[in-house]
Design a protein around this motif. Structure first.
Motif, PDB file in Angstrom:
ATOM      1  N   PRO A  25       0.813  -1.222   0.000  1.00 42.83           N
ATOM      2  CA  PRO A  25       0.000   0.000   0.000  1.00 42.83           C
ATOM      3  C   PRO A  25       0.844   1.268   0.000  1.00 42.83           C
ATOM      4  CG  PRO A  25       0.045  -0.971   2.190  1.00 42.83           C
ATOM      5  CD  PRO A  25       0.751  -1.941   1.284  1.00 42.83           C
ATOM      6  N   GLY A  26       0.479   2.185  -0.874  1.00 45.17           N
ATOM      7  CA  GLY A  26       1.094   3.500  -0.877  1.00 45.17           C
ATOM      8  C   GLY A  26       0.296   4.450  -0.001  1.00 45.17           C
ATOM      9  N   PRO A  27       0.632   5.722  -0.003  1.00 42.63           N
ATOM     10  CA  PRO A  27      -0.113   6.692   0.796  1.00 42.63           C
ATOM     11  C   PRO A  27      -1.600   6.669   0.447  1.00 42.63           C
ATOM     12  CG  PRO A  27       1.909   7.666  -0.031  1.00 42.63           C
ATOM     13  CD  PRO A  27       1.782   6.338  -0.707  1.00 42.63           C
ATOM     14  N   GLY A  28      -2.431   6.600   1.474  1.00 41.75           N
ATOM     15  CA  GLY A  28      -3.876   6.629   1.267  1.00 41.75           C
ATOM     16  C   GLY A  28      -4.474   5.319   0.811  1.00 41.75           C
ATOM     17  N   GLU A  29      -3.692   4.227   0.827  1.00 43.10           N
ATOM     18  CA  GLU A  29      -4.187   2.939   0.341  1.00 43.10           C
ATOM     19  C   GLU A  29      -4.282   1.909   1.463  1.00 43.10           C
ATOM     20  OE1 GLU A  29      -2.827   2.718  -4.312  1.00 43.10           O
ATOM     21  OE2 GLU A  29      -1.396   2.002  -2.794  1.00 43.10           O
ATOM     22  N   ILE A  30      -5.137   0.917   1.233  1.00 42.54           N
ATOM     23  CA  ILE A  30      -5.337  -0.198   2.152  1.00 42.54           C
ATOM     24  C   ILE A  30      -5.009  -1.486   1.411  1.00 42.54           C
ATOM     25  CG2 ILE A  30      -7.053  -1.495   3.481  1.00 42.54           C
ATOM     26  CD1 ILE A  30      -8.675   1.104   3.666  1.00 42.54           C
ATOM     27  N   LEU A  31      -4.233  -2.355   2.014  1.00 50.50           N
ATOM     28  CA  LEU A  31      -3.987  -3.666   1.443  1.00 50.50           C
ATOM     29  C   LEU A  31      -4.973  -4.658   2.048  1.00 50.50           C
ATOM     30  CD1 LEU A  31      -2.253  -5.529  -0.364  1.00 50.50           C
ATOM     31  CD2 LEU A  31      -0.809  -5.955   1.650  1.00 50.50           C
ATOM     32  N   ILE A  32      -5.703  -5.365   1.183  1.00 49.46           N
ATOM     33  CA  ILE A  32      -6.742  -6.294   1.619  1.00 49.46           C
ATOM     34  C   ILE A  32      -6.338  -7.717   1.255  1.00 49.46           C
ATOM     35  CG2 ILE A  32      -9.163  -6.979   1.329  1.00 49.46           C
ATOM     36  CD1 ILE A  32      -9.754  -4.057   0.572  1.00 49.46           C
ATOM     37  N   ARG A  33      -6.429  -8.624   2.224  1.00 49.33           N
ATOM     38  CA  ARG A  33      -6.336 -10.061   1.935  1.00 49.33           C
ATOM     39  C   ARG A  33      -7.716 -10.472   1.436  1.00 49.33           C
ATOM     40  NH1 ARG A  33      -6.440 -14.633   0.242  1.00 49.33           N
ATOM     41  NH2 ARG A  33      -5.394 -16.441   1.192  1.00 49.33           N
ATOM     42  N   ILE A  34      -7.814 -10.756   0.154  1.00 46.69           N
ATOM     43  CA  ILE A  34      -9.120 -10.976  -0.470  1.00 46.69           C
ATOM     44  C   ILE A  34      -9.587 -12.401  -0.193  1.00 46.69           C
ATOM     45  CG2 ILE A  34     -10.347 -11.068  -2.676  1.00 46.69           C
ATOM     46  CD1 ILE A  34      -8.325  -8.906  -3.656  1.00 46.69           C
ATOM     47  N   ARG A  35     -10.807 -12.504   0.306  1.00 48.84           N
ATOM     48  CA  ARG A  35     -11.412 -13.797   0.602  1.00 48.84           C
ATOM     49  C   ARG A  35     -12.488 -14.173  -0.411  1.00 48.84           C
ATOM     50  NH1 ARG A  35      -7.794 -16.212   3.932  1.00 48.84           N
ATOM     51  NH2 ARG A  35      -7.217 -14.835   5.659  1.00 48.84           N
ATOM     52  N   ALA A  36     -13.098 -13.185  -1.032  1.00 51.57           N
ATOM     53  CA  ALA A  36     -14.127 -13.441  -2.045  1.00 51.57           C
ATOM     54  C   ALA A  36     -14.170 -12.259  -2.991  1.00 51.57           C
ATOM     55  CB  ALA A  36     -15.491 -13.659  -1.396  1.00 51.57           C
ATOM     56  N   ALA A  37     -14.509 -12.535  -4.246  1.00 52.62           N
ATOM     57  CA  ALA A  37     -14.610 -11.485  -5.263  1.00 52.62           C
ATOM     58  C   ALA A  37     -15.691 -11.861  -6.265  1.00 52.62           C
ATOM     59  CB  ALA A  37     -13.271 -11.294  -5.980  1.00 52.62           C
ATOM     60  N   SER A  38     -16.371 -10.871  -6.800  1.00 50.64           N
ATOM     61  CA  SER A  38     -17.389 -11.132  -7.821  1.00 50.64           C
ATOM     62  C   SER A  38     -16.771 -11.133  -9.207  1.00 50.64           C
ATOM     63  CB  SER A  38     -18.482 -10.053  -7.768  1.00 50.64           C
ATOM     64  OG  SER A  38     -19.338 -10.259  -6.676  1.00 50.64           O
ATOM     65  N   VAL A  39     -17.363 -11.939 -10.093  1.00 53.17           N
ATOM     66  CA  VAL A  39     -17.085 -11.856 -11.525  1.00 53.17           C
ATOM     67  C   VAL A  39     -18.324 -11.231 -12.146  1.00 53.17           C
ATOM     68  CG1 VAL A  39     -16.594 -13.113 -13.652  1.00 53.17           C
ATOM     69  CG2 VAL A  39     -15.595 -13.872 -11.494  1.00 53.17           C
ATOM     70  N   THR A  40     -18.175 -10.053 -12.732  1.00 51.32           N
ATOM     71  CA  THR A  40     -19.317  -9.268 -13.177  1.00 51.32           C
ATOM     72  C   THR A  40     -19.371  -9.149 -14.693  1.00 51.32           C
ATOM     73  OG1 THR A  40     -18.160  -7.146 -13.201  1.00 51.32           O
ATOM     74  CG2 THR A  40     -19.041  -7.899 -11.072  1.00 51.32           C
ATOM     75  N   THR A  41     -20.471  -8.599 -15.167  1.00 53.19           N
ATOM     76  CA  THR A  41     -20.613  -8.307 -16.594  1.00 53.19           C
ATOM     77  C   THR A  41     -19.476  -7.412 -17.073  1.00 53.19           C
ATOM     78  OG1 THR A  41     -23.010  -8.501 -16.434  1.00 53.19           O
ATOM     79  CG2 THR A  41     -22.144  -7.346 -18.344  1.00 53.19           C
ATOM     80  N   ALA A  42     -19.093  -6.440 -16.256  1.00 51.35           N
ATOM     81  CA  ALA A  42     -17.991  -5.554 -16.631  1.00 51.35           C
ATOM     82  C   ALA A  42     -16.692  -6.337 -16.805  1.00 51.35           C
ATOM     83  CB  ALA A  42     -17.812  -4.462 -15.584  1.00 51.35           C
ATOM     84  N   ASP A  43     -16.472  -7.358 -15.975  1.00 51.53           N
ATOM     85  CA  ASP A  43     -15.240  -8.146 -16.073  1.00 51.53           C
ATOM     86  C   ASP A  43     -15.145  -8.876 -17.409  1.00 51.53           C
ATOM     87  OD1 ASP A  43     -14.327  -7.442 -13.512  1.00 51.53           O
ATOM     88  OD2 ASP A  43     -15.527  -9.016 -12.577  1.00 51.53           O
ATOM     89  N   TRP A  44     -16.221  -9.531 -17.824  1.00 54.91           N
ATOM     90  CA  TRP A  44     -16.114 -10.263 -19.095  1.00 54.91           C
ATOM     91  C   TRP A  44     -16.068  -9.315 -20.291  1.00 54.91           C
ATOM     92  CZ3 TRP A  44     -19.244 -10.211 -23.311  1.00 54.91           C
ATOM     93  CH2 TRP A  44     -20.612  -9.932 -23.180  1.00 54.91           C
ATOM     94  N   ARG A  45     -16.753  -8.185 -20.203  1.00 57.25           N
ATOM     95  CA  ARG A  45     -16.694  -7.218 -21.314  1.00 57.25           C
ATOM     96  C   ARG A  45     -15.264  -6.673 -21.466  1.00 57.25           C
ATOM     97  NH1 ARG A  45     -21.100  -5.785 -23.923  1.00 57.25           N
ATOM     98  NH2 ARG A  45     -23.175  -6.066 -23.011  1.00 57.25           N
ATOM     99  N   LEU A  46     -14.614  -6.375 -20.361  1.00 53.41           N
ATOM    100  CA  LEU A  46     -13.245  -5.872 -20.417  1.00 53.41           C
ATOM    101  C   LEU A  46     -12.280  -6.945 -20.908  1.00 53.41           C
ATOM    102  CD1 LEU A  46     -13.156  -3.784 -17.124  1.00 53.41           C
ATOM    103  CD2 LEU A  46     -12.997  -2.888 -19.450  1.00 53.41           C
TER     104      LEU A  46
END
Length: 320
Positions: A25-46
């Motif tokens: 993490p840089g200034p103003g950032e948070i590092l997250i240990r990701i446990r779950a994430a969505s796969v969305t319409t935006a993800d497949w379009r990109l």
């Protein structure tokens, strides 16, 4: 760390799971240990450069002309704070949070902007439920509450009502006091009535009839000319996706008078997340999950999202 990568545009089989350095993490950032994430319409379009009609060049200029600008896809995540950058306050290491990262979410670790769309997960909500909320929930909330200014007693027609956005649009419209007619595929009636729809139509079989104050099209199933026969004099047609055709229809709507049309691109904010979590605490909104996949099966998750025939969110479970 393990991370899904998209090194070029293409079908879902271009996705790989690789070992990459953990971000710091840089200034103003948070590092997250990701446990779950969505796969969305935006993800497949990109990933596929499948931008709406007529906007392919603009889409590639934004997302990357020859290949995706960001190596690791994914935006909506839930996990635990593991490190704080300089100047961050209001968060603590070990805290459970839900966040919209913008990119880099389909990995074991990701960076969130502390002043951005990140909020504590309430007690009793799982990581998978939290990750399922932002894309559909924030979009539906902004389109219905802020753009359409939906009011109690109004009649709303929601197209694609069982999808990643539609399943939240039904709930939020009902929470705002509207009378919801939901249009989806076969076999969705019990599901959609459970979310708050008063009437459910099968798009393959049933004719849409009635007069509506708002038509919210989450899947591109209807055009502005088709919507006019169903809208009241001051009714609003609100498509989620739009291209050059809809820009032309917007001009037509402004010049012709009568029912209206609006185009909007939603954003992400902490205030929006907190509004969704407040609705959850009140029992008026629940996360809707169609399927769960391991990170290693991300290609299959993308394939499911591309079918556009799911009931709610598709979630990656990342780590124990």
């Amino acid at each position: 760390m393990k991370a899904a990568t998209a090194r070029r545009y293409g079908a879902s089989d271009i996705l790989r799971v690789e070992d990459l350095p953990r971000p710091e993490p840089g200034p103003g950032e948070i590092l997250i240990r990701i446990r779950a994430a969505s796969v969305t319409t935006a993800d497949w379009r990109l990933r596929a450069a499948a931008f709406p009609g007529g906007l392919a060049l603009i889409g590639r200029l934004v997302a990357g002309l020859w290949k995706p600008r960001h190596l690791v896809p994914g935006s909506d995540v839930a996990g635990e704070v593991v490190a704080l950058g300089a100047g961050v306050d209001g968060f603590a290491v070990g805290q459970r949070v839900v966040a919209v990262l913008g990119h880099g979410g389909h990995a074991e670790y990701g960076l969130a902007t502390a002043k951005g769309a990140v909020a504590p997960i309430p007690e009793g909500m799982g990581f998978d439920e939290a990750a399922a909320l932002p894309f559909g929930g924030l979009t539906a909330l902004e389109f219905l509450r802020d753009v359409a200014k939906l009011r109690a007693g109004q009649e709303v027609l929601i197209l694609g009502a069982s999808g990643g956005v539609g399943a939240y649009a039904v709930q939020i419209a009902a929470a705002l006091g509207a009378r919801v007619t939901a249009v989806a595929g076969p076999g969705r009636e019990v599901f959609l009535r459970g979310l708050g729809a008063e009437r459910v139509l099968d798009y393959r079989r049933d004719e849409i009839a009635g007069r509506f104050d708002l038509i919210f099209d989450t899947v591109g199933a209807m055009s502005w000319p088709e919507s006019r026969r169903l809208l009241g004099e001051q009714g609003l047609f609100l498509p989620l996706n739009f291209g050059l055709r809809e820009l032309g229809h917007l001009l037509w709507a402004k010049l012709s008078g009568g029912p209206r049309m609006a185009l909007h691109v939603s954003g992400d904010s902490r205030a929006g997340l907190e509004s969704l979590l407040a609705l959850w605490r009140e029992g008026r909104l629940r996360p809707v999950i169609d399927s769960r996949f391991a990170l290693e099966d991300i290609a299959e998750a993308h394939l499911l999202v591309e079918t556009r025939h799911r009931a709610g969110a598709v979630v990656l479970e990342i780590g124990a």
